[in-house]
Motif scaffolding. Structure first.
Motif, PDB file in Angstrom:
ATOM      1  N   LEU A 160      12.643   7.273   0.340  1.00 39.39           N
ATOM      2  CA  LEU A 160      12.201   6.408   1.430  1.00 39.39           C
ATOM      3  C   LEU A 160      11.040   6.996   2.212  1.00 39.39           C
ATOM      4  N   SER A 161      10.964   8.328   2.289  1.00 34.12           N
ATOM      5  CA  SER A 161       9.844   8.951   3.005  1.00 34.12           C
ATOM      6  C   SER A 161       8.531   8.753   2.259  1.00 34.12           C
ATOM      7  N   ASN A 162       8.611   8.474   0.982  1.00 31.68           N
ATOM      8  CA  ASN A 162       7.421   8.310   0.138  1.00 31.68           C
ATOM      9  C   ASN A 162       7.326   6.884  -0.416  1.00 31.68           C
ATOM     10  N   ILE A 163       7.995   5.920   0.216  1.00 34.36           N
ATOM     11  CA  ILE A 163       8.084   4.563  -0.336  1.00 34.36           C
ATOM     12  C   ILE A 163       6.725   3.876  -0.387  1.00 34.36           C
ATOM     13  N   GLU A 164       5.856   4.181   0.560  1.00 35.46           N
ATOM     14  CA  GLU A 164       4.527   3.565   0.575  1.00 35.46           C
ATOM     15  C   GLU A 164       3.749   3.931  -0.689  1.00 35.46           C
ATOM     16  N   GLN A 165       3.749   5.195  -1.048  1.00 35.86           N
ATOM     17  CA  GLN A 165       3.040   5.637  -2.248  1.00 35.86           C
ATOM     18  C   GLN A 165       3.705   5.090  -3.508  1.00 35.86           C
ATOM     19  N   LEU A 166       5.036   5.047  -3.524  1.00 36.26           N
ATOM     20  CA  LEU A 166       5.744   4.486  -4.678  1.00 36.26           C
ATOM     21  C   LEU A 166       5.371   3.026  -4.894  1.00 36.26           C
ATOM     22  N   PHE A 167       5.313   2.251  -3.795  1.00 37.63           N
ATOM     23  CA  PHE A 167       4.952   0.837  -3.907  1.00 37.63           C
ATOM     24  C   PHE A 167       3.518   0.677  -4.399  1.00 37.63           C
ATOM     25  N   LYS A 168       2.590   1.417  -3.811  1.00 39.48           N
ATOM     26  CA  LYS A 168       1.181   1.293  -4.207  1.00 39.48           C
ATOM     27  C   LYS A 168       1.000   1.647  -5.681  1.00 39.48           C
ATOM     28  N   ASN A 169       1.638   2.719  -6.125  1.00 40.72           N
ATOM     29  CA  ASN A 169       1.522   3.132  -7.528  1.00 40.72           C
ATOM     30  C   ASN A 169       2.135   2.100  -8.467  1.00 40.72           C
ATOM     31  N   ALA A 170       3.312   1.574  -8.106  1.00 43.51           N
ATOM     32  CA  ALA A 170       3.970   0.576  -8.954  1.00 43.51           C
ATOM     33  C   ALA A 170       3.164  -0.717  -8.994  1.00 43.51           C
ATOM     34  N   PHE A 171       2.627  -1.135  -7.853  1.00 48.07           N
ATOM     35  CA  PHE A 171       1.817  -2.351  -7.784  1.00 48.07           C
ATOM     36  C   PHE A 171       0.555  -2.197  -8.632  1.00 48.07           C
ATOM     37  N   PHE A 172      -0.124  -1.069  -8.488  1.00 44.75           N
ATOM     38  CA  PHE A 172      -1.349  -0.818  -9.251  1.00 44.75           C
ATOM     39  C   PHE A 172      -1.046  -0.766 -10.757  1.00 44.75           C
ATOM     40  N   ALA A 173       0.021  -0.062 -11.128  1.00 44.28           N
ATOM     41  CA  ALA A 173       0.385   0.043 -12.544  1.00 44.28           C
ATOM     42  C   ALA A 173       0.759  -1.325 -13.116  1.00 44.28           C
ATOM     43  N   LEU A 188       2.674   0.302   5.081  1.00 43.55           N
ATOM     44  CA  LEU A 188       3.744  -0.670   4.918  1.00 43.55           C
ATOM     45  C   LEU A 188       4.542  -0.772   6.213  1.00 43.55           C
ATOM     46  N   ALA A 189       4.838  -1.983   6.618  1.00 39.79           N
ATOM     47  CA  ALA A 189       5.668  -2.232   7.793  1.00 39.79           C
ATOM     48  C   ALA A 189       6.854  -3.081   7.343  1.00 39.79           C
ATOM     49  N   PHE A 190       8.042  -2.496   7.386  1.00 44.66           N
ATOM     50  CA  PHE A 190       9.254  -3.203   6.970  1.00 44.66           C
ATOM     51  C   PHE A 190       9.854  -3.919   8.176  1.00 44.66           C
ATOM     52  N   HIS A 191      10.252  -5.170   7.969  1.00 45.16           N
ATOM     53  CA  HIS A 191      10.802  -6.002   9.035  1.00 45.16           C
ATOM     54  C   HIS A 191      12.117  -6.616   8.572  1.00 45.16           C
TER      55      HIS A 191
END
Length: 176
Positions: A67-80, A101-104
């Motif tokens: 969760l501390s690195n979720i922003e990078q995980l999302f960006k990498n998965a989205f790009f891939a 990323l802002a989670f709501h």
């Protein structure tokens, strides 16, 4: 710039620390996203869908430490996933467009929730077919989800039916 991700009630309970109540900064051209959690052999996976295009990204085996690195995980998965779907975009430009990323909490977007529930049913079939998460070709399965026909207009004309891949291409074409 911020990318707003509205979570399902289940996911909200899992990531309480990340949930923000204020809207804050405006979203970029990608707009808002909706995220939900599902399980494959007791491993947490996230289905994150763009509300405007219904384009889906799947994050697998997400642990509390991630969760501390979720922003990078999302960006990498989205790009891939974009690369796998044949959409070429510069990572730096995409990353800048996503921003932070802002989670709501949930926004009760019934249309996107309906798309996600339908996609999770399809995914459930593949879970039974492949067995474990290690055997699943996640990018290929996300490509199959993003290649399904969706309805984007207000009428029921044939021209209103398209795929999520075509819609995200249209949105990302403005970045170039």
């Amino acid at each position: 710039m911020q990318t707003h991700i509205y979570t399902s009630k289940k996911l909200e309970k899992l990531i309480k620390k990340l949930i923000q109540t204020n809207e804050g900064d405006t979203s970029g051209i990608l707009g808002k996203w909706n995220a939900t959690v599902f399980y494959v052999n007791r491993k947490k996976c996230w289905l994150i869908s763009n509300a405007k295009t219904q384009y889906s990204v799947i994050l697998t085996d997400i642990k509390a430490a991630d969760l501390s690195n979720i922003e990078q995980l999302f960006k990498n998965a989205f790009f891939a996933q974009l690369i796998y779907d044949g959409i070429l975009v510069d990572y730096g430009v995409l990353s800048a467009q996503i921003g932070t990323l802002a989670f709501h909490p949930t926004d009760n977007d019934k249309r996107t929730t309906g798309f996600q529930n339908q996609r999770l049913q399809t995914f459930q079939y593949w879970i039974e077919q492949f067995g474990s998460i290690e055997n699943m070709p996640i990018k290929e399965l996300a490509n199959r989800l993003n290649s399904e026909l969706i309805h984007v207009g207000k009428d029921r004309k044939m021209s209103d039916y398209t795929t999520s891949i075509k819609e995200i291409k249209k949105v990302l074409a403005t970045l170039a």
